[in-house]
Design a protein around this motif. Structure first.
Motif, PDB file in Angstrom:
ATOM      1  N   ILE A 208       0.869  -1.119   0.089  1.00  0.00           N
ATOM      2  CA  ILE A 208       0.053   0.006  -0.023  1.00  0.00           C
ATOM      3  C   ILE A 208       0.951   1.291   0.123  1.00  0.00           C
ATOM      4  N   ALA A 209       1.771   1.094   0.889  1.00  0.00           N
ATOM      5  CA  ALA A 209       3.034   2.495   0.761  1.00  0.00           C
ATOM      6  C   ALA A 209       3.516   2.724  -0.471  1.00  0.00           C
ATOM      7  N   LYS A 210       3.771   1.429  -1.107  1.00  0.00           N
ATOM      8  CA  LYS A 210       4.487   1.925  -2.558  1.00  0.00           C
ATOM      9  C   LYS A 210       3.356   2.407  -3.494  1.00  0.00           C
ATOM     10  N   VAL A 211       1.986   2.157  -3.511  1.00  0.00           N
ATOM     11  CA  VAL A 211       0.939   2.669  -4.259  1.00  0.00           C
ATOM     12  C   VAL A 211       0.924   4.061  -3.992  1.00  0.00           C
ATOM     13  N   VAL A 212       0.878   4.478  -2.704  1.00  0.00           N
ATOM     14  CA  VAL A 212       0.331   5.716  -1.925  1.00  0.00           C
ATOM     15  C   VAL A 212       1.610   6.715  -2.388  1.00  0.00           C
ATOM     16  N   LYS A 213       2.943   6.209  -2.275  1.00  0.00           N
ATOM     17  CA  LYS A 213       4.180   7.249  -2.383  1.00  0.00           C
ATOM     18  C   LYS A 213       3.902   7.946  -3.693  1.00  0.00           C
ATOM     19  N   ASP A 214       3.459   7.535  -4.676  1.00  0.00           N
ATOM     20  CA  ASP A 214       3.194   8.351  -5.948  1.00  0.00           C
ATOM     21  C   ASP A 214       1.975   9.209  -5.981  1.00  0.00           C
ATOM     22  N   ILE A 215       1.128   9.291  -4.942  1.00  0.00           N
ATOM     23  CA  ILE A 215      -0.022  10.055  -5.179  1.00  0.00           C
ATOM     24  C   ILE A 215       0.294  11.340  -3.980  1.00  0.00           C
TER      25      ILE A 215
END
Ligand SMILES: NC(=O)c1ccc[n+]([C@@H]2O[C@H](COP(=O)([O-])OP(=O)(O)OC[C@H]3O[C@@H](n4cnc5c(N)ncnc54)[C@H](OP(=O)(O)O)[C@@H]3O)[C@@H](O)[C@H]2O)c1
Length: 257
Positions: A208-215
């Protein structure tokens, strides 16, 4: 904001949960009668404020029944004011691991039903002289992502299809737009991060952190936030907007226009 949708008739596909369901609820809360299709649709009509959700069992991969869906709604309710073209998501795989069966299955879920239903809805609405269509696609149309070749490829075709409809129906009172969700907290997104955690030997929270870091907003979206954008684009508040593609993604797409 007053949307002027009350007493209208809407058809939302793939709408038992996730973004489709949130959209059906949003439109029903505005006073619409919303026919919400999915494979698991039950028999119970739900009241939502002044509106209601009418579940209708339907499998989008079945070309024959998809061809009759708009007519079924018009025969039962007399008209169609709003069509939301939502589909289930395809497999997430590296492009070189996608076989021809995957391409065919994704075509039959992501593109063929959009063309069938979009065409039928547009013809009905042109006859009526009014109506609004929204394609729910993905930011992967604008910014392809690793593993997303089926989604990006077929949704790019669907995107071109609705843009062309918007051009051709510009003067008829029918508007056609596209909402491109970014990462959104639904069962599908949960399934994707769980699959990645298994593949990568990581925890779900790390994925989840990997997805959210680009948002840029630092979080993923809620299905209700996608539904709010759809409700605006099918309402009279967006009467001069047609042919547009709106990312609802917390700023994740890097393109400046
Ligand atoms: N969540 C995200 O981050 C995100 C981002 C961008 C784009 N999208 C796209 O937005 C769409 C909706 O995603 P979601 O996250 O809301 O998915 P979801 O929570 O998994 O919901 C999928 C919906 O599709 C229905 N469905 C599945 N197979 C179907 C079939 N053969 N015929 C008819 N309905 C079917 C399901 O109901 P039944 O199982 O009862 O049929 C369910 O209502 C997908 O195309 C997805 O790829 C999602």
């Amino acid at each position: 904001m007053y949307l002027g949708l009350e007493n209208g008739i809407a058809l939302v596909t793939a709408a038992s949960k996730g973004i489709g369901r949130a959209t059906a609820e949003r439109l029903a809360n505005e006073g619409m009668t919303v026919v919400a299709t999915s494979r698991s649709a039950g028999p119970t009509i739900e009241e939502h404020g002044q509106g209601r959700i009418v579940p209708l069992p339907h499998d989008l991969s079945d070309a024959a029944t998809t061809a009759t869906l708009v007519n079924q709604v018009v025969e039962r309710f007399g008209r169609l004011d709003v069509m939301v073209l939502n589909t289930p998501g395809p497999r997430i795989l590296p492009a070189l691991d996608v076989d021809w069966q995957d391409w065919q299955a994704a075509h039959d879920l992501l593109l063929r039903p959009v063309v069938q239903l979009g065409t039928a809805a547009a013809k009905t609405m042109r006859r009526q002289g009014s109506g609004a269509i929204v394609l729910l696609s993905s930011t992967w149309v604008r910014q392809p992502a690793l593993g997303g070749v089926l989604s990006s490829s077929y949704r790019s075709a669907a995107s071109a299809f609705v843009k062309t409809l918007a051009l051709e129906l510009g003067g008829t009172g029918v508007r056609i737009n596209q909402v491109m969700p970014g990462a959104t907290g639904t069962d599908r997104m949960q399934g994707i991060v769980e699959m990645k955690s298994t593949t990568n030997g990581t925890t779900v929270d790390e994925e989840i952190a990997k997805v959210v870091k680009d948002i840029p907003t630092g979080r993923w979206g809620e299905a209700s936030e996608i539904a709010d954008a759809v409700a605006f684009l099918v309402s009279e508040r967006s009467s001069f907007i047609t042919g547009t593609a709106l990312p609802v993604d917390g700023g994740a797409v890097r393109a400046s226009h």
